[in-house]
Structures are given as structure tokens and as C-alpha cells.
Design a protein around this motif. Structure first.
Motif, PDB file in Angstrom:
ATOM      1  N   LYS A 132       0.848  -1.190   0.000  1.00 43.22           N
ATOM      2  CA  LYS A 132       0.000   0.000   0.000  1.00 43.22           C
ATOM      3  C   LYS A 132       0.884   1.241   0.000  1.00 43.22           C
ATOM      4  O   LYS A 132       2.005   1.219   0.489  1.00 43.22           O
ATOM      5  N   VAL A 133       0.345   2.286  -0.590  1.00 40.41           N
ATOM      6  CA  VAL A 133       1.002   3.588  -0.606  1.00 40.41           C
ATOM      7  C   VAL A 133      -0.065   4.640  -0.347  1.00 40.41           C
ATOM      8  O   VAL A 133      -1.251   4.378  -0.487  1.00 40.41           O
ATOM      9  N   TRP A 134       0.379   5.816   0.039  1.00 44.52           N
ATOM     10  CA  TRP A 134      -0.534   6.916   0.246  1.00 44.52           C
ATOM     11  C   TRP A 134      -0.460   7.824  -0.969  1.00 44.52           C
ATOM     12  O   TRP A 134       0.626   8.100  -1.488  1.00 44.52           O
ATOM     13  N   CYS A 135      -1.589   8.273  -1.417  1.00 47.49           N
ATOM     14  CA  CYS A 135      -1.682   9.162  -2.575  1.00 47.49           C
ATOM     15  C   CYS A 135      -0.897  10.446  -2.283  1.00 47.49           C
ATOM     16  O   CYS A 135      -1.058  11.053  -1.221  1.00 47.49           O
ATOM     17  N   ASP A 136      -0.070  10.863  -3.237  1.00 48.34           N
ATOM     18  CA  ASP A 136       0.726  12.076  -3.075  1.00 48.34           C
ATOM     19  C   ASP A 136      -0.128  13.338  -3.037  1.00 48.34           C
ATOM     20  O   ASP A 136       0.240  14.318  -2.400  1.00 48.34           O
ATOM     21  N   LYS A 137      -1.285  13.324  -3.698  1.00 44.60           N
ATOM     22  CA  LYS A 137      -2.140  14.517  -3.760  1.00 44.60           C
ATOM     23  C   LYS A 137      -3.094  14.631  -2.574  1.00 44.60           C
ATOM     24  O   LYS A 137      -3.219  15.685  -1.975  1.00 44.60           O
ATOM     25  N   CYS A 138      -3.811  13.534  -2.255  1.00 45.08           N
ATOM     26  CA  CYS A 138      -4.891  13.653  -1.259  1.00 45.08           C
ATOM     27  C   CYS A 138      -4.724  12.744  -0.037  1.00 45.08           C
ATOM     28  O   CYS A 138      -5.585  12.712   0.823  1.00 45.08           O
ATOM     29  N   SER A 139      -3.632  11.984   0.018  1.00 45.26           N
ATOM     30  CA  SER A 139      -3.307  11.108   1.149  1.00 45.26           C
ATOM     31  C   SER A 139      -4.251   9.922   1.333  1.00 45.26           C
ATOM     32  O   SER A 139      -4.286   9.320   2.403  1.00 45.26           O
ATOM     33  N   ALA A 140      -5.032   9.570   0.304  1.00 46.65           N
ATOM     34  CA  ALA A 140      -5.864   8.361   0.373  1.00 46.65           C
ATOM     35  C   ALA A 140      -4.930   7.142   0.320  1.00 46.65           C
ATOM     36  O   ALA A 140      -3.825   7.212  -0.210  1.00 46.65           O
ATOM     37  N   VAL A 141      -5.368   6.039   0.889  1.00 48.12           N
ATOM     38  CA  VAL A 141      -4.580   4.815   0.859  1.00 48.12           C
ATOM     39  C   VAL A 141      -4.903   4.035  -0.410  1.00 48.12           C
ATOM     40  O   VAL A 141      -6.072   3.789  -0.717  1.00 48.12           O
ATOM     41  N   LEU A 142      -3.877   3.674  -1.171  1.00 48.64           N
ATOM     42  CA  LEU A 142      -4.016   2.833  -2.357  1.00 48.64           C
ATOM     43  C   LEU A 142      -3.362   1.509  -2.017  1.00 48.64           C
ATOM     44  O   LEU A 142      -2.194   1.473  -1.628  1.00 48.64           O
ATOM     45  N   ALA A 143      -4.108   0.409  -2.129  1.00 43.19           N
ATOM     46  CA  ALA A 143      -3.589  -0.885  -1.702  1.00 43.19           C
ATOM     47  C   ALA A 143      -3.989  -1.990  -2.666  1.00 43.19           C
ATOM     48  O   ALA A 143      -5.001  -1.896  -3.358  1.00 43.19           O
ATOM     49  N   ALA A 144      -3.175  -3.044  -2.711  1.00 43.62           N
ATOM     50  CA  ALA A 144      -3.474  -4.212  -3.533  1.00 43.62           C
ATOM     51  C   ALA A 144      -2.863  -5.441  -2.863  1.00 43.62           C
ATOM     52  O   ALA A 144      -1.855  -5.344  -2.168  1.00 43.62           O
ATOM     53  N   THR A 145      -3.500  -6.594  -3.086  1.00 47.60           N
ATOM     54  CA  THR A 145      -3.005  -7.877  -2.587  1.00 47.60           C
ATOM     55  C   THR A 145      -3.082  -8.889  -3.709  1.00 47.60           C
ATOM     56  O   THR A 145      -4.093  -8.981  -4.408  1.00 47.60           O
ATOM     57  N   LEU A 146      -2.022  -9.636  -3.882  1.00 50.47           N
ATOM     58  CA  LEU A 146      -1.966 -10.695  -4.879  1.00 50.47           C
ATOM     59  C   LEU A 146      -2.248 -12.019  -4.176  1.00 50.47           C
ATOM     60  O   LEU A 146      -1.602 -12.354  -3.192  1.00 50.47           O
TER      61      LEU A 146
END
Length: 112
Positions: A80-94
């Protein structure tokens, strides 16, 4: 259990002594499914996804982020990473699964 792999330390996504990913035989259907349509494997063989780069877009602002996931390592299968613009969490699982002869997970999917 699962074999130890190549053991050459070639950066396959799983370090020595690290827990290996378990292949799901009847995965729960959820999220985005990546299928390998047209994949033909001869005889009995195993193919493991070592790395997957996921390009994600933030639903709030559209900013893009890229995550690296591993189908070998239990610790590197999620990111997961935090969006550079709005700080939302972007996440993925394989979640790797056994494939049937048609390049799809074997067995019927479990109910949601």
C-alpha cells in the motif's frame, strides 16, 4: 508443502527463510481477477508469478501509483502507498491460485 525454489538468491521475491505464498485451490472471488487466457502448460508443471506491477489510480483525485507485488512471498503479496495529492490509501493484494487447463482457477469458486 511447497518446494524451496531455485535457491540462487536471484531476487525472486522470497528471501531465504521467508514464508512462501500458499496457492489457493478454491479462491474466494473478490477484487480484480487476472486471468491467463490461452496459457497452455504441457504435462504436469507449475508456474509461479514472481512479480506483478500494479498501476493503481486514486478514486478521489485520479493520481496514479505503482505497486510491486510478489506471488512467492507471504510478506510481499500485499502493498500500500498513500496518494501524493490527497493522502488516500491505495492498496493491492496478490492471491495466487492453482490454474486448471483453461488458465482459470481450478474448482468452482466459493460463495462470497
Amino acid at each position: 508443502g511447497e518446494g524451496g525454489g531455485g535457491g540462487d538468491g536471484g531476487g525472486d521475491g522470497a528471501e531465504v527463510g521467508e514464508a512462501r505464498m500458499v496457492l489457493e485451490s478454491r479462491p474466494l472471488v473478490r477484487g480484480t481477477e487476472v486471468r491467463l487466457d490461452g496459457l497452455e502448460l504441457g504435462g504436469e508443471c507449475v508456474a509461479r508469478l514472481t512479480h506483478l506491477w500494479a498501476d493503481l489510480g486514486c478514486v478521489r483525485c485520479g493520481e496514479r501509483a505503482q505497486l510491486r507485488l510478489s506471488g512467492l512471498s507471504a510478506t510481499a503479496c500485499s502493498s500500500k502507498v498513500w496518494c501524493d495529492k490527497c493522502s488516500a490509501v491505495l492498496a493491492a493484494t496478490l492471491r495466487p491460485a492453482f490454474l486448471g487447463s483453461a488458465g482459470r482457477p481450478s474448482g468452482p469458486p466459493l460463495p462470497r
